[in-house]
Design an enzyme around this catalytic site. Sequence first.
Site, PDB file in Angstrom:
ATOM      1  N   SER A 118       0.808  -1.214   0.000  1.00 13.27           N
ATOM      2  CA  SER A 118       0.000   0.000   0.000  1.00 13.27           C
ATOM      3  C   SER A 118       0.844   1.269   0.000  1.00 13.27           C
ATOM      4  CB  SER A 118      -0.933   0.010   1.210  1.00 13.27           C
ATOM      5  OG  SER A 118      -0.196  -0.015   2.420  1.00 13.27           O
ATOM      6  N   GLY A 128       1.469   4.068   4.308  1.00 10.62           N
ATOM      7  CA  GLY A 128       1.345   2.901   3.446  1.00 10.62           C
ATOM      8  C   GLY A 128       2.533   1.996   3.699  1.00 10.62           C
ATOM      9  N   LEU A 142       8.813  -9.285  17.875  1.00  7.44           N
ATOM     10  CA  LEU A 142       8.394  -9.539  19.256  1.00  7.44           C
ATOM     11  C   LEU A 142       8.242  -8.253  20.051  1.00  7.44           C
ATOM     12  CD1 LEU A 142      10.910 -12.474  19.957  1.00  7.44           C
ATOM     13  CD2 LEU A 142       8.540 -12.669  19.131  1.00  7.44           C
ATOM     14  N   GLY A 158       7.061  -1.613  12.783  1.00  8.61           N
ATOM     15  CA  GLY A 158       7.208  -2.877  12.062  1.00  8.61           C
ATOM     16  C   GLY A 158       7.706  -2.675  10.642  1.00  8.61           C
ATOM     17  N   ASP A 159       7.242  -1.619   9.992  1.00  9.04           N
ATOM     18  CA  ASP A 159       7.705  -1.322   8.637  1.00  9.04           C
ATOM     19  C   ASP A 159       9.194  -0.977   8.646  1.00  9.04           C
ATOM     20  OD1 ASP A 159       5.088  -1.665   7.764  1.00  9.04           O
ATOM     21  OD2 ASP A 159       4.623   0.474   7.837  1.00  9.04           O
TER      22      ASP A 159
END
Length: 326
Positions: free
Chosen positions: A8, A48, A224, A256-257
């Site tokens: 995205s 995105g 994690l 996370g990205d």
Amino acid sequence: MRIAVSGSIATDHLMTFPGRFADQLVGDQLHTVSLSFLVDQLDVRRGGVAANICFGMGQLGAAPILVGAAGADFDEYRAWLDRHGVDTESVRISEVLHTARFVCTTDADHNQLGSFYTGAMSEARLIELKTVADRVGGLDLVHIGADDPEAMRRHTEECRSRGIPFAADYSQQLARMDGEEIRALTEDAAYLFSNEYEGSLIESKTGWTGEEILAKVGTRVTTLGARGVLIERAGEPDLRVGCPQEETKADPTGVGDALRAGFLAGLAWGTTLERSAQLGCMLATLVIETVGTQEYELRRGSFMERFAKAYGHDAADEVRAHVQGG
């Protein structure tokens, strides 16, 4: 190593209402609500998953190729990504739809009213990876992130048919997928990315055990949270990498990205899985210290100093030559 990142491309329009939504709601009239809130703050942020990952890779100097769909309103966003080392030439521009966007209003009690417009993202299914590969001289890995579901399916199938290694990373789309869809997007993946909860959901929905998943993918990468990353491979000992000490915790959005960006950058440079995970954790730490997913600045000297403090000077020496930044 040439890595394309599909997924995205979106913008977030975040508004702040100084009052309380609850004060404006009439209990017996909720079936016919018609309200307008005068907001006193608007933040427009780039986002995105694919764009966030590519931004991080570009900051590190890993030259990522962004694959996704956007609208005619993408010009300013494209210029931003271009300036930060991202190849945007394979972004499809819709002739009729705007770039996907999230519009959200938050009140004084931190309650939120939001809407997500998929827009041009629905045209990502029209992108052929062969065209991308031909333009750049071949692809060594395609990271397939959350996107139009049909686009994710098409890109996965094309990678299989053309023998292009791919990473499966469905994240936000996992909730809407059933077991059959997840299995189709997972089998034969070179890498499978998820967080801890998503990992359990994948096992639950597919009916596969952790061991069965490792038999179907090359490397399983599980984030994690504050405890770092777990890397699993069939027949190999597990590898755990912790996170550097954060200086502050400003905003977890996009962490996370960023981890994926650092990890993929390490792969692009040919470093070990351990070094790749360490790069990911270091970049994720920068993001959590900043409000916004693409608002952080990678200063090479500071980045390498903190990397060495967290993982040792030998580890830092192995990646120093690759890391760019200001």
